[in-house]
Write a protein that holds these residues in place. Sequence first.
Motif, PDB file in Angstrom:
ATOM      1  N   THR A  70       7.069   0.169  -1.413  1.00  4.57           N
ATOM      2  CA  THR A  70       7.374  -1.028  -1.056  1.00  4.57           C
ATOM      3  C   THR A  70       8.788  -1.560  -1.363  1.00  4.57           C
ATOM      4  OG1 THR A  70       6.728  -2.029  -3.233  1.00  4.57           O
ATOM      5  CG2 THR A  70       5.020  -1.471  -1.491  1.00  4.57           C
ATOM      6  N   HIS A  71       9.676  -0.379  -1.411  1.00  3.80           N
ATOM      7  CA  HIS A  71      11.036  -0.817  -1.655  1.00  3.80           C
ATOM      8  C   HIS A  71      10.924  -1.485  -3.281  1.00  3.80           C
ATOM      9  CE1 HIS A  71      11.156  -0.199   2.595  1.00  3.80           C
ATOM     10  NE2 HIS A  71      11.829   0.772   2.197  1.00  3.80           N
ATOM     11  N   ASN A  72      10.504  -1.088  -4.162  1.00  6.09           N
ATOM     12  CA  ASN A  72      10.515  -1.774  -5.440  1.00  6.09           C
ATOM     13  C   ASN A  72       9.754  -3.087  -5.503  1.00  6.09           C
ATOM     14  OD1 ASN A  72      10.917   0.676  -6.913  1.00  6.09           O
ATOM     15  ND2 ASN A  72      13.080   0.367  -6.156  1.00  6.09           N
ATOM     16  N   SER A  75       9.226  -5.137  -0.080  1.00  5.72           N
ATOM     17  CA  SER A  75       8.727  -5.166   1.140  1.00  5.72           C
ATOM     18  C   SER A  75       7.249  -5.681   1.039  1.00  5.72           C
ATOM     19  CB  SER A  75       8.520  -3.711   1.643  1.00  5.72           C
ATOM     20  OG  SER A  75       9.974  -3.240   2.028  1.00  5.72           O
ATOM     21  N   ASN A  76       7.055  -6.105  -0.284  1.00  7.78           N
ATOM     22  CA  ASN A  76       5.518  -6.756  -0.491  1.00  7.78           C
ATOM     23  C   ASN A  76       5.251  -7.940   0.515  1.00  7.78           C
ATOM     24  OD1 ASN A  76       4.986  -5.102  -2.736  1.00  7.78           O
ATOM     25  ND2 ASN A  76       5.530  -6.572  -4.159  1.00  7.78           N
ATOM     26  N   GLY A  77       4.226  -8.192   1.060  1.00  9.97           N
ATOM     27  CA  GLY A  77       3.786  -9.021   2.140  1.00  9.97           C
ATOM     28  C   GLY A  77       4.407  -8.701   3.347  1.00  9.97           C
ATOM     29  N   LEU A  78       4.440  -7.366   3.728  1.00 10.99           N
ATOM     30  CA  LEU A  78       4.992  -6.837   4.936  1.00 10.99           C
ATOM     31  C   LEU A  78       6.398  -7.501   5.079  1.00 10.99           C
ATOM     32  CD1 LEU A  78       1.967  -7.317   7.327  1.00 10.99           C
ATOM     33  CD2 LEU A  78       2.750  -5.237   5.983  1.00 10.99           C
ATOM     34  N   ALA A  79       7.140  -7.444   3.976  1.00  9.48           N
ATOM     35  CA  ALA A  79       8.589  -8.046   3.966  1.00  9.48           C
ATOM     36  C   ALA A  79       8.576  -9.647   4.629  1.00  9.48           C
ATOM     37  CB  ALA A  79       9.433  -6.982   4.619  1.00  9.48           C
ATOM     38  N   ALA A  80       7.587 -10.071   4.684  1.00 13.83           N
ATOM     39  CA  ALA A  80       7.563 -11.306   5.440  1.00 13.83           C
ATOM     40  C   ALA A  80       6.689 -12.401   4.790  1.00 13.83           C
ATOM     41  CB  ALA A  80       7.100 -11.253   6.780  1.00 13.83           C
ATOM     42  N   LYS A  81       6.163 -12.297   3.555  1.00  7.12           N
ATOM     43  CA  LYS A  81       5.328 -12.896   2.772  1.00  7.12           C
ATOM     44  C   LYS A  81       4.162 -13.208   3.315  1.00  7.12           C
ATOM     45  CE  LYS A  81       9.163 -16.215   1.403  1.00  7.12           C
ATOM     46  NZ  LYS A  81       9.905 -17.497   1.265  1.00  7.12           N
ATOM     47  N   CYS A  82       3.771 -12.178   4.217  1.00  8.39           N
ATOM     48  CA  CYS A  82       2.291 -12.207   4.894  1.00  8.39           C
ATOM     49  C   CYS A  82       1.101 -12.020   3.545  1.00  8.39           C
ATOM     50  CB  CYS A  82       2.311 -11.237   5.641  1.00  8.39           C
ATOM     51  SG  CYS A  82       3.302 -11.174   7.119  1.00  8.39           S
ATOM     52  N   ALA A  83       0.008 -12.650   3.956  1.00  7.86           N
ATOM     53  CA  ALA A  83      -0.970 -12.702   2.803  1.00  7.86           C
ATOM     54  C   ALA A  83      -1.945 -11.300   3.249  1.00  7.86           C
ATOM     55  CB  ALA A  83      -1.975 -13.760   2.890  1.00  7.86           C
ATOM     56  N   ILE A 127      -7.033  -0.817  11.056  1.00  6.75           N
ATOM     57  CA  ILE A 127      -6.495  -0.693   9.616  1.00  6.75           C
ATOM     58  C   ILE A 127      -4.989  -1.085   9.945  1.00  6.75           C
ATOM     59  CG2 ILE A 127      -5.447   1.105   8.000  1.00  6.75           C
ATOM     60  CD1 ILE A 127      -8.102   2.730   8.471  1.00  6.75           C
ATOM     61  N   GLY A 128      -4.312  -1.962   9.390  1.00  8.04           N
ATOM     62  CA  GLY A 128      -2.913  -2.156   9.570  1.00  8.04           C
ATOM     63  C   GLY A 128      -2.675  -3.772   9.265  1.00  8.04           C
ATOM     64  N   GLU A 129      -1.457  -4.046   9.133  1.00  5.15           N
ATOM     65  CA  GLU A 129      -0.241  -3.329   9.668  1.00  5.15           C
ATOM     66  C   GLU A 129       0.261  -2.231   8.605  1.00  5.15           C
ATOM     67  OE1 GLU A 129       4.442  -4.319  11.135  1.00  5.15           O
ATOM     68  OE2 GLU A 129       2.908  -6.101  10.645  1.00  5.15           O
ATOM     69  N   GLN A 130       0.318  -1.059   8.841  1.00  2.48           N
ATOM     70  CA  GLN A 130       1.003  -0.167   7.910  1.00  2.48           C
ATOM     71  C   GLN A 130       2.451  -0.204   7.897  1.00  2.48           C
ATOM     72  OE1 GLN A 130      -0.480   2.811   5.690  1.00  2.48           O
ATOM     73  NE2 GLN A 130      -1.684   1.052   5.520  1.00  2.48           N
ATOM     74  N   LYS A 131       2.941  -0.653   7.019  1.00  2.00           N
ATOM     75  CA  LYS A 131       4.327  -0.807   6.969  1.00  2.00           C
ATOM     76  C   LYS A 131       5.018  -0.737   5.616  1.00  2.00           C
ATOM     77  CE  LYS A 131       7.803  -4.587   8.002  1.00  2.00           C
ATOM     78  NZ  LYS A 131       8.071  -6.156   8.323  1.00  2.00           N
ATOM     79  N   PHE A 132       4.979   0.826   5.476  1.00  2.00           N
ATOM     80  CA  PHE A 132       5.291   1.032   4.058  1.00  2.00           C
ATOM     81  C   PHE A 132       6.277   2.195   4.148  1.00  2.00           C
ATOM     82  CE2 PHE A 132       1.104  -0.569   3.780  1.00  2.00           C
ATOM     83  CZ  PHE A 132       1.123  -1.757   3.121  1.00  2.00           C
ATOM     84  N   SER A 133       7.035   2.517   2.953  1.00  2.00           N
ATOM     85  CA  SER A 133       8.179   3.616   3.303  1.00  2.00           C
ATOM     86  C   SER A 133       7.568   5.076   2.677  1.00  2.00           C
ATOM     87  CB  SER A 133       9.324   3.130   2.290  1.00  2.00           C
ATOM     88  OG  SER A 133      10.365   4.135   2.356  1.00  2.00           O
TER      89      SER A 133
END
Length: 305
Positions: A70-72, A75-83, A127-133
């Motif tokens: 999550t880039h430490n 990138s939490n919240g899909l880098a957009a504050k998403c719940a 399943i998604g959005e899978q948005k992780f490093s």
Amino acid sequence: QFIAATTAFACAPTLDASAQASAAEPIIDIHQHTNYHGRSDEKLIAHQRAMGVTTSILLPAGRPVERPSTHNGKSNGLAAKCAGNESVMAVARANPGEFVFGANEVADLPEARAEIEKYLKLGGKIIGEQKFSVECDSSYIEEIARLAQDFGVPVLLHFQHATYNLSFERFHKILEKFPKVNFIGHAQAWWGNIDKNHNPKENYPLGKVTPGGITDRYLTDYPNMFGDLSAGSGINALLRDEEHTRAFFERHQNKLLYGSDCADSIGRGPGCSGARTIEAVRRLAPTKAIERKLLFENSKKLFRL
């Protein structure tokens, strides 16, 4: 905020032509979020109705954690504050038929499988959005694929060079290892690679497209690979070379799915990428039949809605 949301509800049916047509021509949006950059649930609902969307799939974020994937924490919240999972399920259950929900978790957490499985059992459709490093062919993505296979649901992945689901050129390994799982590609690396000559450092490339890029090959060669038209990356790809887009729609007419991934609060005008994508599909689809596939029929079939 309440007054703004109420006004949007009241005005949408009369101000937006697509909303008026929705009963005759339903639209499925496979990519939306709750709390997107802080947007309220009321504004989300008004936004979808203003665009003329009849069914929306809500994609949750994973839990907030500080780790490299999550880039430490950046990138939490899909880098957009998403719940997260509870939020999308609550909106879907409060608006049955109009919203359905997905399940998600940070891919490399030890408890990822259990968390996602919990919400799939509660009715999650994806399943998604899978948005992780993580590497896109890593053991973590393999475990996500196994879970999707067990439940018969698709997986939506955000591909972005050196940022999320890394090494896009190796994703064919996952497609080959899990032929029964349907994967949906999204975001900058996915759409940049419609071009055979794509520079991976360009997130929003412009100019003519040379056909034969990795994305084009994945859609052609793998029955379990689908494409999400959403976001700035999607609309950029559709508009940068409209001649290519018409042929791309023709070529992959059974594999492309409308999504908005739009944080706008109004659902109209130039600020709304979701509305712009609907307009682009309607204008550039070679036939009415292909338009209806992209905006509705492909998603209805894939998600069994």
